[in-house]
Enzyme design. Structure first.
Site, PDB file in Angstrom:
ATOM      1  N   GLU A 307      32.819  36.282  31.144  1.00 37.87           N
ATOM      2  CA  GLU A 307      33.137  35.331  32.204  1.00 37.87           C
ATOM      3  C   GLU A 307      31.868  34.584  32.609  1.00 37.87           C
ATOM      4  OE1 GLU A 307      36.769  36.820  34.720  1.00 37.87           O
ATOM      5  OE2 GLU A 307      35.095  38.153  35.125  1.00 37.87           O
ATOM      6  N   CYS A 406      40.681  36.116  42.615  1.00 41.45           N
ATOM      7  CA  CYS A 406      39.522  35.577  43.328  1.00 41.45           C
ATOM      8  C   CYS A 406      39.614  34.074  43.551  1.00 41.45           C
ATOM      9  CB  CYS A 406      38.233  35.909  42.585  1.00 41.45           C
ATOM     10  SG  CYS A 406      38.307  35.567  40.823  1.00 41.45           S
TER      11      CYS A 406
END
Lengths: 643, 643
Positions: A307, A406
């Site tokens: 990520e 998130c």
């Protein structure tokens, strides 16, 4: 006066976005996004988890659920700054009551650990997001208390911060730990500013300084859990920026959200402690990130696997990760960098991220979200083919929610607080960073100052600024000339001034009288953007940009097989405002070519001599990238072949 | 005579590759690759694991280690067909002795289960490769017994096959299982042919027919293990081609090696049972695979996530998986398809895979291997960035070994047996599929026939074939005109003949006398290959091919930033033999352009108007793709931008 120490952003409550792009986005955020997120948090058990009555055998509250609620509370707080909403307050107050009830006498609070594994707290900082959740709760607390004056949540989080301060630090008997996922660093600074308690500043500074020191805390902690640190699932502490001490870090590395939260925290500590070495490190990492590792959309972190960041000029389009949260974190960091070093280059990046990589993260209707923000998309990707990563339909269609959620509340809190990014003030200067319809108020040496921007920016480069003071007042009005703008014109009360931009700002120093008018015109032609020749994925391609807005072609407007579309180097391009599209946006159009064989004999490969390639002109239409995937699903491309 | 039933490939021992490309590759295979693989198997405990004395607490013998040894034994057997090697025999005999000792009285043999979890055998066909290992051992046994006349290994595997036949099948009391990783299907056919025992044919047919039937065996088996089938790690039985019955499958799907092993087994069953519906299914899947899902190198399976197929025209280059084993499996299947349907299109694909996607899997020195075979490579990929998949240095540098080491012994067995792919025979026809220096012998109606090819193919299209019979004999000599060849010429004893190719073969029907000479000239210009316009990853690019060989540019010859290299449409290209490179290969050269800004002002993105793009001509050099990554590591590209 000092340009370094006392510069700060405008108070959110004093910047009213009363029209145009951001007012519309904020209304959608308030009316749709914030309620939709709460609805999803209820559906998925996140709200119920605050009751701390999980029973074994039922799904466990996840160890970062607190952060989702926290960011949602933070978004609500920002929204309440400019628009009351009793229902929002009722929901937050309920959550706060549950948190108060659950908080342990020693101050500890984490809904996962309290319910699921109370004996395991503070045993895995590396992976378990405990300090990350704490940090987000602090940010939520500061936001909500500031907006409502209700101090309960701030008291809960102060007690929790006191507990964390008692637990971690360099002193004998404390753990020398620090966050596996940075976030508490910047949150503690907010808590310090809200409470004045220097312990929070010192704890943040400690977290920054301790990170990556040897022996590595995460190694030691793993051994205490009976694990071999070499079995770390992420393999390398670069992932979490703990491979070397912060002051030995010079490049943007690892998980991109962790990275930019950390860099924001570093900038905060540098600002509060006037630590020039941290400023220098911050600039180095900033330069690396923005000169080598950033998408034209302000997206960050190309790789799914971590990520995060890979290496210089590695910017794949279709497979881009470019997490929404990473672009949001870049906005946070950019503002902080400006407060360390007043140069428009930080705001240029901030604006690029805001109008592109951040806003692509949420649908036009405000109710679905992208986690990854690719710069090219092919909707017939077989979901099966990508099953080990993010599921592929997230590549062309936004989702209502994610297991790891998130991004949605992160978009919500940024959109709700975007007004705070428009201006910064020093004791004698007002920086105007962003343009857009708004009314803002400031106090300058006892004078009440009102700024009003009249503009259709980002669709038009003409900005009328009225400066209203209640008495004649001397200060600098510093107008940002965006990096994308190559010709600008400034008039004060109808008279051209020839001020040159200094570090990206035209500074108008004068005694302002009651009702001055500043006119700024930023030339905003359609630009063809060339990629750095090191970006192999963009070779031979250009992107279209107009003002700060990056454009894309979608299949719904241009047909499929966009890879076969080329834009002739001399094709005239025009941008026109389309009031009916996405509430009013500029659309770029022109003549492009579709370059395809007209007699393909079948098969996958053919000798060139057996094929006649035809170039057919067609009228293309490009829309702002941030609004892609709001109509029929289909292909999308930002980088277009030139030729 | 029949073109369908009795067609078969040449016996390996009767085809001596005595010069040129394949003789050199076979010598390297024998002298370097086969010993290197044995060395690695010793180093990693695979040989020791045959002792079946694993102790808890030590690393477990892996559940597919048997397959590595089996493929190595198979490679040794093929190598021994044409060249004796007492040391190879000693090593195999030792392994066979250990296998004999370990085999259970009921015939069961699997070194993992016997040592590690003897009570778990046949409980997880889906994941545990038990039937896969059995199949490879059968293939190894057939190869080794045929080459040496030593029947011990064949007896062991026949007993094991008898056990499997007693365990699985449609009859009452048997499990209705089938291989999770196909392989036993084709292996049982080999065992049937070697032993004449029809039970093996029937068991193979059962495996083919049972696959994907409802209720799904893998579901039931998972439930018996106490697992929820929905938690299948690969998520979807497409992965293993068990989502629907074989006869309802029409596209190449899932894990590409599993797929092509299955398709090979299906073709074998179709051949042996004359099952036209399986022939039709095979052709449909073949067409899908070769018309929609195959790299220009004959690579298969673009995706890492499933090591397999995705969707039509999805052929990423830099991220290509294109496992070496998949191209090898394609060679197996192609030959079988030809034996079902005598058309050169199968052999065209076989040849494409052999010279490109298969041979790129092994280094020129024979001692290192690629698992994935990308069509573009950038060596500065940070290994960290890809840590969740295959480690990235495997993308530009071959490895000595892999934890999952299927590819090295697979290359070894194919190279050792490549002679068997040169010819097929029916009762009255000799098909010449592949060209290359060799001497082959056949028996035709009591006549002893000797074929000799004199040629520098694949570097030259001129092939001299002497046909020697010990008495005048009538048969068809069918010479393949490769799909890539657009002009050919055939002479018999110096006289031009005007035979047209039928289904890709020029058929010369005559009574051959003692010493006939056939001259075949295949025009072999450098071809620019265009991709199907649906392949978005190749849009605007061409590949260079000369004969069956696909070329690539490497950094060592052409500098870095190969994405900025363009090949003008009219650039003359020439192929020249370079006797010093890789033992003698043709190299393509010409003038290409390097299209790069000459005044890049820095930064990632610049308006086009601020940049002067320069086109600089330079002499490029392209080498055969299969030999890439044998010199200094660096960038590599197959598809070159045209312009």
């Amino acid at each position: 006066m000092s340009n370094t120490k006392k510069i700060e952003s405008a108070s959110l409550k004093n910047v009213i976005l009363d029209g145009g792009f951001w007012a519309a986005r904020q209304a959608t955020n308030r009316d749709k996004t914030i309620p939709a997120i709460y609805h999803q948090m209820e559906l998925t058990g996140r709200i119920e988890a605050l009751e701390i009555d999980w029973k074994p055998g039922t799904p466990k509250p996840h160890h970062f659920w607190d952060s989702d609620i926290a960011k949602w509370i933070e978004a609500v707080g920002y929204s309440l700054e400019t628009e009351p909403n009793p229902e929002f307050e009722r929901l937050v107050d309920h959550a706060v009551d549950l948190m108060e009830k659950a908080q342990l006498p020693d101050g500890y609070y984490n809904s996962h650990y309290l319910a699921v594994e109370p004996d395991k707290r503070w045993t895995n900082l590396r992976d378990m997001h405990e300090l990350y959740c704490a940090g987000h709760l602090m940010e939520g607390a500061v936001s909500y208390a500031a907006a409502t004056g209700k101090s309960k949540i701030l008291d809960i989080l102060s007690r929790y911060a006191d507990h964390i301060d008692a637990m971690f630090g360099p002193d004998e008997g404390k753990k020398r730990g620090y966050p596996g996922h940075p976030e508490a660093e910047l949150a503690l600074i907010k808590l310090y500013r809200a409470t004045g308690d220097e312990r929070y500043l010192n704890l943040s500074k400690y977290f920054v300084d301790e990170r990556g020191q040897q022996p590595n805390y995460f190694d030691e902690e793993a051994r205490r859990r009976g694990e071999d640190p070499r079995n770390y699932w992420a393999k390398d502490y670069r992932y979490t920026q703990a491979h070397v001490p912060v002051r030995d870090q010079h490049t943007a590395t690892g998980h991109s959200v962790r990275a930019c939260y950390l860099y924001s925290g570093i900038a905060d500590v540098a600002y509060e402690t006037n630590d020039q070495s941290l400023v220098n490190i911050s600039k180095q990492i900033w330069d690396d990130l923005t000169q080598h590792q950033m998408y034209v959309t302000g997206g960050l972190g190309p790789a799914h696997t971590n990520e995060g960041f890979t290496f210089a000029y590695d910017l794949p389009n279709e497979n881009a990760y470019a997490e929404t949260c990473a672009s949001i974190a870049l906005v946070f960091w950019a503002q902080r960098m400006f407060h360390l070093d007043q140069d428009s280059r930080y705001i240029d990046v901030m604006e690029r991220a805001l109008y592109n990589g951040v806003m692509s993260g949420v649908s036009f209707d405000g109710e679905t979200f992208f986690y990854a923000n690719p710069l090219a998309s092919y909707p017939n990707v077989n979901p099966y083919a990508l099953w080990s990563g993010i599921t592929s339909d997230r590549y062309y269609r936004r989702s209502e929610w994610f297991d790891c959620a998130c991004c949605p509340p992160n978009v919500a809190r940024l959109v709700a607080s975007v007004g705070a990014y428009f201006y910064s003030t020093t004791s004698d200067r007002l920086y105007v960073h962003l343009y857009g319809q708004n009314k803002a108020t400031f106090d300058y040496h006892g004078s009440h100052l009102k700024i009003e921007q009249q503009t259709n920016y980002p669709w038009d480069g003409a900005i009328e600024i009225s400066v209203k003071v209640d008495k004649p007042t001397t200060f600098d009005l510093a107008l940002r000339i965006p990096g994308w703008c190559r010709h600008h014109q400034v008039m004060v009360n109808g008279e051209m001034i020839s001020a040159k931009a200094e570090r990206g700002y035209v500074v108008i120093s004068r005694e302002w009288s009651k009702n001055d008018k500043v006119s700024l015109v930023l030339a905003m032609p359609v630009e063809r953007i060339l990629p750095n020749p090191g970006i192999r994925q963009d070779a031979g391609c250009i992107a279209l940009q107009c003002g700060p807005v990056v454009y894309c072609l979608e299949e719904v407007d241009n047909g499929a097989e966009l890879a076969n579309v080329t834009l002739p180097p001399d094709a005239p391009l025009k941008a026109e405002f389309d009031a009916d599209l996405f509430g009013g946006v500029s659309v770029i159009s022109g003549e492009a070519m579709r370059v395809e064989p007209e007699n393909w004999p079948g098969g996958l490969y053919q000798p060139e001599s057996a094929v006649r390639v035809a170039r057919k002109e067609f009228s293309f239409k490009a829309i702002p990238y941030c609004f892609w995937a709001n109509r029929q699903p289909g292909e999308m491309r930002v980088w277009l072949r030139e030729g």
